[in-house]
Design a protein around this motif. Structure first.
Motif, PDB file in Angstrom:
ATOM      1  N   THR A  43     -13.267 -22.626 -10.929  1.00  0.00           N
ATOM      2  CA  THR A  43     -14.211 -23.256 -10.010  1.00  0.00           C
ATOM      3  C   THR A  43     -15.010 -24.296 -10.789  1.00  0.00           C
ATOM      4  O   THR A  43     -15.684 -23.959 -11.770  1.00  0.00           O
ATOM      5  CB  THR A  43     -15.190 -22.208  -9.431  1.00  0.00           C
ATOM      6  N   VAL A  44     -14.903 -25.554 -10.393  1.00  0.00           N
ATOM      7  CA  VAL A  44     -15.648 -26.622 -11.073  1.00  0.00           C
ATOM      8  C   VAL A  44     -16.863 -26.972 -10.219  1.00  0.00           C
ATOM      9  O   VAL A  44     -16.732 -27.284  -9.034  1.00  0.00           O
ATOM     10  CB  VAL A  44     -14.766 -27.859 -11.321  1.00  0.00           C
ATOM     11  N   CYS A  45     -18.029 -26.869 -10.840  1.00  0.00           N
ATOM     12  CA  CYS A  45     -19.297 -27.055 -10.128  1.00  0.00           C
ATOM     13  C   CYS A  45     -20.068 -28.216 -10.746  1.00  0.00           C
ATOM     14  O   CYS A  45     -20.367 -28.210 -11.937  1.00  0.00           O
ATOM     15  CB  CYS A  45     -20.099 -25.757 -10.249  1.00  0.00           C
ATOM     16  N   VAL A  46     -20.344 -29.247  -9.947  1.00  0.00           N
ATOM     17  CA  VAL A  46     -21.193 -30.347 -10.395  1.00  0.00           C
ATOM     18  C   VAL A  46     -22.631 -29.841 -10.467  1.00  0.00           C
ATOM     19  O   VAL A  46     -23.128 -29.231  -9.524  1.00  0.00           O
ATOM     20  CB  VAL A  46     -21.082 -31.533  -9.414  1.00  0.00           C
ATOM     21  N   SER A  47     -23.280 -30.055 -11.615  1.00  0.00           N
ATOM     22  CA  SER A  47     -24.630 -29.531 -11.837  1.00  0.00           C
ATOM     23  C   SER A  47     -25.477 -30.656 -12.431  1.00  0.00           C
ATOM     24  O   SER A  47     -25.348 -30.982 -13.609  1.00  0.00           O
ATOM     25  CB  SER A  47     -24.543 -28.342 -12.792  1.00  0.00           C
ATOM     26  N   THR A  48     -26.334 -31.256 -11.608  1.00  0.00           N
ATOM     27  CA  THR A  48     -26.939 -32.531 -11.991  1.00  0.00           C
ATOM     28  C   THR A  48     -28.418 -32.632 -11.601  1.00  0.00           C
ATOM     29  O   THR A  48     -28.889 -31.922 -10.715  1.00  0.00           O
ATOM     30  CB  THR A  48     -26.155 -33.695 -11.324  1.00  0.00           C
ATOM     31  N   GLY A  49     -29.113 -33.538 -12.265  1.00  0.00           N
ATOM     32  CA  GLY A  49     -30.473 -33.888 -11.875  1.00  0.00           C
ATOM     33  C   GLY A  49     -30.480 -34.861 -10.708  1.00  0.00           C
ATOM     34  O   GLY A  49     -31.504 -35.057 -10.052  1.00  0.00           O
ATOM     35  N   ARG A  50     -29.336 -35.477 -10.444  1.00  0.00           N
ATOM     36  CA  ARG A  50     -29.241 -36.424  -9.336  1.00  0.00           C
ATOM     37  C   ARG A  50     -29.447 -35.721  -7.997  1.00  0.00           C
ATOM     38  O   ARG A  50     -29.176 -34.534  -7.864  1.00  0.00           O
ATOM     39  CB  ARG A  50     -27.842 -37.057  -9.290  1.00  0.00           C
ATOM     40  N   GLY A  51     -29.824 -36.509  -7.004  1.00  0.00           N
ATOM     41  CA  GLY A  51     -29.858 -35.999  -5.640  1.00  0.00           C
ATOM     42  C   GLY A  51     -28.447 -35.900  -5.084  1.00  0.00           C
ATOM     43  O   GLY A  51     -27.496 -36.438  -5.652  1.00  0.00           O
ATOM     44  N   THR A  70     -27.820 -29.739  -7.283  1.00  0.00           N
ATOM     45  CA  THR A  70     -28.404 -31.081  -7.373  1.00  0.00           C
ATOM     46  C   THR A  70     -29.910 -30.966  -7.665  1.00  0.00           C
ATOM     47  O   THR A  70     -30.485 -29.884  -7.600  1.00  0.00           O
ATOM     48  CB  THR A  70     -28.150 -31.884  -6.083  1.00  0.00           C
ATOM     49  N   VAL A  71     -30.519 -32.104  -7.974  1.00  0.00           N
ATOM     50  CA  VAL A  71     -31.923 -32.198  -8.396  1.00  0.00           C
ATOM     51  C   VAL A  71     -32.343 -31.045  -9.322  1.00  0.00           C
ATOM     52  O   VAL A  71     -33.342 -30.379  -9.103  1.00  0.00           O
ATOM     53  CB  VAL A  71     -32.928 -32.399  -7.226  1.00  0.00           C
ATOM     54  N   ASN A  72     -31.543 -30.819 -10.376  1.00  0.00           N
ATOM     55  CA  ASN A  72     -31.818 -29.796 -11.406  1.00  0.00           C
ATOM     56  C   ASN A  72     -31.897 -28.367 -10.868  1.00  0.00           C
ATOM     57  O   ASN A  72     -32.545 -27.522 -11.467  1.00  0.00           O
ATOM     58  CB  ASN A  72     -33.137 -30.093 -12.141  1.00  0.00           C
ATOM     59  N   GLY A  73     -31.261 -28.119  -9.717  1.00  0.00           N
ATOM     60  CA  GLY A  73     -31.321 -26.768  -9.156  1.00  0.00           C
ATOM     61  C   GLY A  73     -32.256 -26.661  -7.970  1.00  0.00           C
ATOM     62  O   GLY A  73     -32.357 -25.610  -7.336  1.00  0.00           O
ATOM     63  N   GLY A  74     -32.943 -27.752  -7.646  1.00  0.00           N
ATOM     64  CA  GLY A  74     -33.798 -27.782  -6.456  1.00  0.00           C
ATOM     65  C   GLY A  74     -32.992 -27.600  -5.182  1.00  0.00           C
ATOM     66  O   GLY A  74     -33.497 -27.109  -4.172  1.00  0.00           O
ATOM     67  N   GLU A  75     -31.717 -27.987  -5.237  1.00  0.00           N
ATOM     68  CA  GLU A  75     -30.803 -27.747  -4.122  1.00  0.00           C
ATOM     69  C   GLU A  75     -29.536 -27.084  -4.653  1.00  0.00           C
ATOM     70  O   GLU A  75     -28.998 -27.484  -5.680  1.00  0.00           O
ATOM     71  CB  GLU A  75     -30.405 -29.063  -3.437  1.00  0.00           C
ATOM     72  N   ILE A  76     -29.083 -26.067  -3.917  1.00  0.00           N
ATOM     73  CA  ILE A  76     -27.804 -25.414  -4.206  1.00  0.00           C
ATOM     74  C   ILE A  76     -26.956 -25.535  -2.946  1.00  0.00           C
ATOM     75  O   ILE A  76     -27.409 -25.195  -1.846  1.00  0.00           O
ATOM     76  CB  ILE A  76     -28.009 -23.919  -4.556  1.00  0.00           C
ATOM     77  N   TRP A  77     -25.753 -26.058  -3.113  1.00  0.00           N
ATOM     78  CA  TRP A  77     -24.832 -26.266  -1.988  1.00  0.00           C
ATOM     79  C   TRP A  77     -23.643 -25.319  -2.154  1.00  0.00           C
ATOM     80  O   TRP A  77     -23.085 -25.231  -3.245  1.00  0.00           O
ATOM     81  CB  TRP A  77     -24.334 -27.720  -1.978  1.00  0.00           C
ATOM     82  N   THR A  78     -23.242 -24.617  -1.083  1.00  0.00           N
ATOM     83  CA  THR A  78     -22.055 -23.763  -1.190  1.00  0.00           C
ATOM     84  C   THR A  78     -20.811 -24.626  -1.334  1.00  0.00           C
ATOM     85  O   THR A  78     -19.850 -24.259  -1.980  1.00  0.00           O
ATOM     86  CB  THR A  78     -21.891 -22.837   0.040  1.00  0.00           C
ATOM     87  N   LYS A  79     -20.858 -25.787  -0.719  1.00  0.00           N
ATOM     88  CA  LYS A  79     -19.854 -26.842  -0.903  1.00  0.00           C
ATOM     89  C   LYS A  79     -20.500 -28.125  -0.406  1.00  0.00           C
ATOM     90  O   LYS A  79     -21.568 -28.070   0.220  1.00  0.00           O
ATOM     91  CB  LYS A  79     -18.557 -26.515  -0.151  1.00  0.00           C
ATOM     92  N   PRO A  80     -19.887 -29.279  -0.665  1.00  0.00           N
ATOM     93  CA  PRO A  80     -20.525 -30.524  -0.219  1.00  0.00           C
ATOM     94  C   PRO A  80     -20.953 -30.454   1.256  1.00  0.00           C
ATOM     95  O   PRO A  80     -20.191 -29.983   2.093  1.00  0.00           O
ATOM     96  CB  PRO A  80     -19.427 -31.572  -0.439  1.00  0.00           C
ATOM     97  N   HIS A  81     -22.163 -30.892   1.527  1.00  0.00           N
ATOM     98  CA  HIS A  81     -22.766 -30.940   2.873  1.00  0.00           C
ATOM     99  C   HIS A  81     -23.218 -29.595   3.419  1.00  0.00           C
ATOM    100  O   HIS A  81     -23.844 -29.557   4.472  1.00  0.00           O
ATOM    101  CB  HIS A  81     -21.840 -31.623   3.900  1.00  0.00           C
ATOM    102  N   ALA A  82     -22.892 -28.486   2.741  1.00  0.00           N
ATOM    103  CA  ALA A  82     -23.329 -27.169   3.231  1.00  0.00           C
ATOM    104  C   ALA A  82     -24.432 -26.647   2.310  1.00  0.00           C
ATOM    105  O   ALA A  82     -24.149 -26.083   1.252  1.00  0.00           O
ATOM    106  CB  ALA A  82     -22.148 -26.201   3.275  1.00  0.00           C
ATOM    107  N   ILE A  83     -25.688 -26.841   2.745  1.00  0.00           N
ATOM    108  CA  ILE A  83     -26.810 -26.436   1.892  1.00  0.00           C
ATOM    109  C   ILE A  83     -26.957 -24.914   1.918  1.00  0.00           C
ATOM    110  O   ILE A  83     -26.860 -24.290   2.970  1.00  0.00           O
ATOM    111  CB  ILE A  83     -28.127 -27.144   2.318  1.00  0.00           C
ATOM    112  N   HIS A  84     -27.168 -24.332   0.757  1.00  0.00           N
ATOM    113  CA  HIS A  84     -27.396 -22.891   0.648  1.00  0.00           C
ATOM    114  C   HIS A  84     -28.887 -22.615   0.465  1.00  0.00           C
ATOM    115  O   HIS A  84     -29.460 -21.770   1.129  1.00  0.00           O
ATOM    116  CB  HIS A  84     -26.601 -22.320  -0.529  1.00  0.00           C
ATOM    117  N   ARG A  85     -29.512 -23.357  -0.433  1.00  0.00           N
ATOM    118  CA  ARG A  85     -30.924 -23.104  -0.701  1.00  0.00           C
ATOM    119  C   ARG A  85     -31.616 -24.351  -1.232  1.00  0.00           C
ATOM    120  O   ARG A  85     -31.046 -25.081  -2.033  1.00  0.00           O
ATOM    121  CB  ARG A  85     -31.042 -21.991  -1.736  1.00  0.00           C
TER     122      ARG A  85
END
Length: 251
Positions: A43-51, A70-85
């Protein structure tokens, strides 16, 4: 079917200074080896400070349908466009951070809301009408940068890191790529010992320390190299492809 993978199931990749070269591109070599990892079941996960908006094209280029941080962990997405937290940065704190930025006229600053990005050239009228995620300062005057750092380190409720030696990035306390990765592992049923985390800046340190294999880029800040288990090639030398060849698909 036998598991073709080694002991690592998740590869967490920072973007700027890590997966991306100095022109903000994914090299063909990196793209090819990421695909090999995906094909092997990693599983490859992009982990970035970017939005999300500026991180998404890279996930799409690699054909990833996996979690994103994204945003250093401020957002976690289960997959692109599906916000988890999402973890929001208190508006009052953003107001204070902005006032401090204004005090130093030459310092560039920017901030992410859930909808948009604002900066020195374009700021919001009403800070309280937005949902904030992250605030950042940038200046190559390191004396001023350390003055700002000293000031905000005295405040409560902030997680402070950087994504280059010339910036400071601020998230709500407890928000980091490391805590986000732990949540991604919980979602997927992985253990942190099965994670390889790769990065180059202070916002990568906690994740590098918390993962089974913490990898610093050849171009990483010294503290990041000191925290890592191994150091790979630089972002100009396809360092990510080297990690995949030497550790992810080797074990």
């Amino acid at each position: 079917m036998a598991n073709q993978m080694g002991k690592y199931r998740l590869l967490a990749l920072d973007l700027d200074g890590t997966l991306l070269n100095d022109r903000s591109e994914i090299s063909e070599t990196n793209a090819k080896w990421v695909k090999h990892a995906v094909d092997a079941g990693v599983t490859v996960c992009v982990s970035t400070g970017r939005g999300f908006v500026s991180a998404l094209p890279f996930a799409e280029q690699l054909g990833l349908d996996t979690p994103m941080i994204t945003v250093n962990g401020g957002e976690i997405w289960t997959k692109p466009h599906a916000i988890h937290r999402r973890t929001l940065l208190d508006s009052e704190k953003v107001m204070k951070l902005h006032a401090l930025a204004e005090k130093y006229g030459e310092v560039w600053f920017w901030a992410y809301t859930t909808e948009d990005i604002y900066n020195k050239e374009r700021w919001v009228g009403d800070t309280f009408s937005r949902n904030w995620l992250k605030f950042g300062y940038y200046t190559e005057d390191t004396d001023i940068l350390s003055e700002i750092l000293k000031e905000i380190q005295a405040w409560d409720g902030l997680e402070i890191s950087n994504s280059s030696p010339y910036n400071i990035e601020i998230n709500p306390q407890g928000v980091s790529k490391a805590t986000a990765l732990m949540e991604v592992c919980r979602l997927l049923g992985y253990d942190m010992s099965e994670v390889v985390a790769v990065g180059d800046s202070m916002n990568d340190i906690a994740a590098i320390r918390a993962s089974g294999l913490g990898v610093a880029m050849g171009n990483a800040q010294d503290e990041v190299k000191a925290a890592a288990n191994v150091v790979t090639g630089s972002n100009q030398e396809h360092g990510v492809a080297q990690v995949i060849q030497n550790y992810v698909l080797r074990s």
